[in-house]
Design an enzyme around this catalytic site. Structure first.
Site, PDB file in Angstrom:
ATOM      1  N   ASN A 198       7.205   2.923  52.080  1.00  0.00           N
ATOM      2  CA  ASN A 198       7.724   1.996  53.101  1.00  0.00           C
ATOM      3  C   ASN A 198       9.031   2.533  53.678  1.00  0.00           C
ATOM      4  OD1 ASN A 198       5.771   0.515  51.564  1.00  0.00           O
ATOM      5  ND2 ASN A 198       6.559  -1.350  52.512  1.00  0.00           N
ATOM      6  N   TYR A 218      -5.750   0.079  58.600  1.00  0.00           N
ATOM      7  CA  TYR A 218      -4.730   1.120  58.829  1.00  0.00           C
ATOM      8  C   TYR A 218      -4.905   2.254  57.813  1.00  0.00           C
ATOM      9  CZ  TYR A 218      -0.011   3.110  59.310  1.00  0.00           C
ATOM     10  OH  TYR A 218       1.066   3.959  59.506  1.00  0.00           O
ATOM     11  N   ASP A 256       0.731 -11.804  49.297  1.00  0.00           N
ATOM     12  CA  ASP A 256       1.607 -10.873  48.568  1.00  0.00           C
ATOM     13  C   ASP A 256       1.282  -9.414  48.891  1.00  0.00           C
ATOM     14  OD1 ASP A 256       2.246 -12.521  45.340  1.00  0.00           O
ATOM     15  OD2 ASP A 256       3.418 -12.396  47.182  1.00  0.00           O
ATOM     16  N   VAL A 266      10.347   6.784  63.405  1.00  0.00           N
ATOM     17  CA  VAL A 266      10.250   8.104  62.750  1.00  0.00           C
ATOM     18  C   VAL A 266      10.480   9.226  63.759  1.00  0.00           C
ATOM     19  CG1 VAL A 266       8.735   9.686  61.496  1.00  0.00           C
ATOM     20  CG2 VAL A 266       8.670   7.236  60.980  1.00  0.00           C
ATOM     21  N   GLY A 267       9.862   9.123  64.920  1.00  0.00           N
ATOM     22  CA  GLY A 267      10.024  10.181  65.932  1.00  0.00           C
ATOM     23  C   GLY A 267      11.482  10.372  66.321  1.00  0.00           C
TER      24      GLY A 267
HETATM   25  O1  GFB Z   1       6.253  -4.318  54.599  1.00  0.00           O
HETATM   26  P1  GFB Z   1       5.207  -5.320  54.298  1.00  0.00           P
HETATM   27  O2  GFB Z   1       4.899  -6.337  55.349  1.00  0.00           O
HETATM   28  O3  GFB Z   1       3.790  -4.635  53.996  1.00  0.00           O
HETATM   29  O4  GFB Z   1       5.603  -6.032  52.896  1.00  0.00           O
HETATM   30  P2  GFB Z   1       3.264  -3.841  52.707  1.00  0.00           P
HETATM   31  C1  GFB Z   1       4.836  -7.093  52.516  1.00  0.00           C
HETATM   32  C2  GFB Z   1       5.395  -7.738  51.240  1.00  0.00           C
HETATM   33  O5  GFB Z   1       6.683  -8.342  51.515  1.00  0.00           O
HETATM   34  C3  GFB Z   1       4.457  -8.858  50.843  1.00  0.00           C
HETATM   35  C4  GFB Z   1       6.563  -9.772  51.416  1.00  0.00           C
HETATM   36  O6  GFB Z   1       4.556  -9.053  49.454  1.00  0.00           O
HETATM   37  C5  GFB Z   1       5.066 -10.027  51.609  1.00  0.00           C
HETATM   38  O7  GFB Z   1       4.690 -11.279  51.028  1.00  0.00           O
HETATM   39  N1  GFB Z   1       7.398 -10.419  52.445  1.00  0.00           N
HETATM   40  C6  GFB Z   1       8.316 -11.372  52.185  1.00  0.00           C
HETATM   41  C7  GFB Z   1       7.399 -10.152  53.754  1.00  0.00           C
HETATM   42  N2  GFB Z   1       8.911 -11.780  53.325  1.00  0.00           N
HETATM   43  C8  GFB Z   1       8.361 -11.020  54.328  1.00  0.00           C
HETATM   44  C9  GFB Z   1       8.603 -10.938  55.724  1.00  0.00           C
HETATM   45  O8  GFB Z   1       9.436 -11.659  56.313  1.00  0.00           O
HETATM   46  N3  GFB Z   1       7.881 -10.018  56.434  1.00  0.00           N
HETATM   47  C10 GFB Z   1       6.963  -9.199  55.822  1.00  0.00           C
HETATM   48  N4  GFB Z   1       6.294  -8.304  56.587  1.00  0.00           N
HETATM   49  N5  GFB Z   1       6.683  -9.250  54.482  1.00  0.00           N
HETATM   50  C11 GFB Z   1       2.644  -2.060  54.471  1.00  0.00           C
HETATM   51  C12 GFB Z   1       1.443  -1.866  55.365  1.00  0.00           C
HETATM   52  O9  GFB Z   1       2.210  -2.872  53.386  1.00  0.00           O
HETATM   53  O10 GFB Z   1       3.079  -0.840  53.898  1.00  0.00           O
HETATM   54  C13 GFB Z   1       1.753  -0.870  56.449  1.00  0.00           C
HETATM   55  O11 GFB Z   1       1.094  -3.123  55.924  1.00  0.00           O
HETATM   56  C14 GFB Z   1       2.337   0.390  55.859  1.00  0.00           C
HETATM   57  O12 GFB Z   1       0.571  -0.560  57.127  1.00  0.00           O
HETATM   58  C15 GFB Z   1       3.488   0.079  54.929  1.00  0.00           C
HETATM   59  O13 GFB Z   1       1.349   1.054  55.147  1.00  0.00           O
HETATM   60  C16 GFB Z   1       3.999   1.358  54.271  1.00  0.00           C
HETATM   61  O14 GFB Z   1       4.336  -3.054  52.060  1.00  0.00           O
HETATM   62  O15 GFB Z   1       2.501  -4.798  51.858  1.00  0.00           O
END
Ligand code: GFB
Length: 302
Positions: free
Chosen positions: A152, A123, A256, A2-3
């Site tokens: 996101n 967080y 999830d 972002v920065g």
């Molecule tokens: O971006 P993410 O990790 O976090 O997305 P959040 C998580 C979703 O994507 C879950 C699925 O449903 C995971 O099961 N997913 C599928 C995966 N494959 C993958 C993968 O390879 N990597 C990841 N990371 N997820 C975030 C917060 O929540 O939202 C942060 O953890 C921040 O702190 C961000 O607030 C905006 O979207 O669930």
């Protein structure tokens, strides 16, 4: 991420003197260092884009660090700003501050209405604290400290760590590697049914400059596209961008997270701002950036 996007966007703003410091040059968790820095430079406006961030696995695994590191950075920087005459402070949080089962699309007044999503509660609490501290400084001392809550994010300079990244960079890297290795299938975490909204970081940077030009901005405002996709649809979109035609499997032993967190962006739109970068073109551009960052050895992956 972002920065750097804000710096790119500000480069086109006339009469802006940018002061930046890398993590190695200034530890934002160190209150004394931060205060000395602000006393020396006395910035007029602070855009707080620093945070310890990560995807669902990192948040679930390291709640202590996600809460303490982010709280320490926020307290040090917001206090130093007030003590050294900063007139405007824009604090960046995330839509994970809203309840797990918030009414969709999520309006700003859903904040604290019901329990948070457990996978990123630490967080979220840190970001709610920063948002509220800015609101209290504005109420009590009359300074223009306000917040933006982006959905996101993705784009150039993202973190592609195989375990700790957010979903979109995680899928880009995994599907790119599956294609490169000639694999017949790729596995995504969870059921693939949760829905997520994605905003390109250059759109966020433009929204940030827009908000910094408002005389009376909301205390906090959502920044998003108000459109979302399922994780499975996202994986298919990444696969078609990368050129991977194998099977997409799911690993339901992985979490999830929250089922949906679609932002209501009525308030931001009422101030005259809307996003410009669509998800298809944004993912294509981000994949090109990924390939460039990878070939130049600059891919962030820690
Ligand atoms: O971006 P993410 O990790 O976090 O997305 P959040 C998580 C979703 O994507 C879950 C699925 O449903 C995971 O099961 N997913 C599928 C995966 N494959 C993958 C993968 O390879 N990597 C990841 N990371 N997820 C975030 C917060 O929540 O939202 C942060 O953890 C921040 O702190 C961000 O607030 C905006 O979207 O669930």
């Amino acid at each position: 991420m972002v920065g750097s996007a804000v710096c790119r966007r500000l480069a086109s703003e006339p009469g802006t003197k940018l002061i930046t410091r890398s993590r190695a040059e200034l530890d934002l968790c160190d209150e004394r260092q931060v205060n000395e820095f602000f006393a020396e430079h006395r910035p007029a406006t602070v855009i707080f884009a620093s945070a310890k961030v990560g995807g669902i696995h990192a948040n679930k695994t390291f709640p202590v660090e996600f809460l303490t590191d982010n709280l320490r950075q926020e307290l040090a920087t917001i206090h130093a700003s007030y003590r050294n005459g900063v007139k405007r402070f824009l604090f960046l949080g995330s839509t994970c501050i809203y309840p797990r089962l918030a009414k969709q699309p999520i309006k700003e007044d859903e904040l604290l209405a019901s329990p948070l999503e457990l996978t990123n509660e630490a967080y979220a609490i840190a970001k709610i604290a920063g948002l509220k501290l800015c609101q209290y400084f504005r109420q009590q001392y009359g300074v223009l400290y306000h917040s933006a809550m982006p959905t996101n994010l993705y784009g150039p300079g993202d973190n592609y760590h195989p375990e700790h990244s957010h979903v979109l960079p995680g899928l880009i890297r995994r599907i790119h590697e599956a294609k490169a290795n000639g694999e017949a299938s790729v596995t995504i975490w969870g059921t693939g049914t949760p829905r997520r909204e994605f905003l390109h970081v250059d759109d966020l940077a433009d929204a940030i400059i827009h908000l910094c030009q408002l005389d009376n901005p909301p205390d906090w405002v959502n920044v998003g596209t108000s459109t979302d996709v399922s994780i499975f649809e996202l994986a298919k979109l990444v696969a078609s961008t990368v050129g991977f035609s194998g099977e997409i499997k799911t690993d339901t032993s992985k979490p999830d997270g929250t089922p949906r967190k679609l932002t209501d962006t009525t308030l931001l739109k009422s101030t005259g701002w809307s996003p410009k970068i669509g998800l298809h073109e944004g993912i294509a551009a981000t994949y090109r950036d990924f390939l460039k960052e990878q070939s130049s050895g600059n891919l962030r992956s820690k």
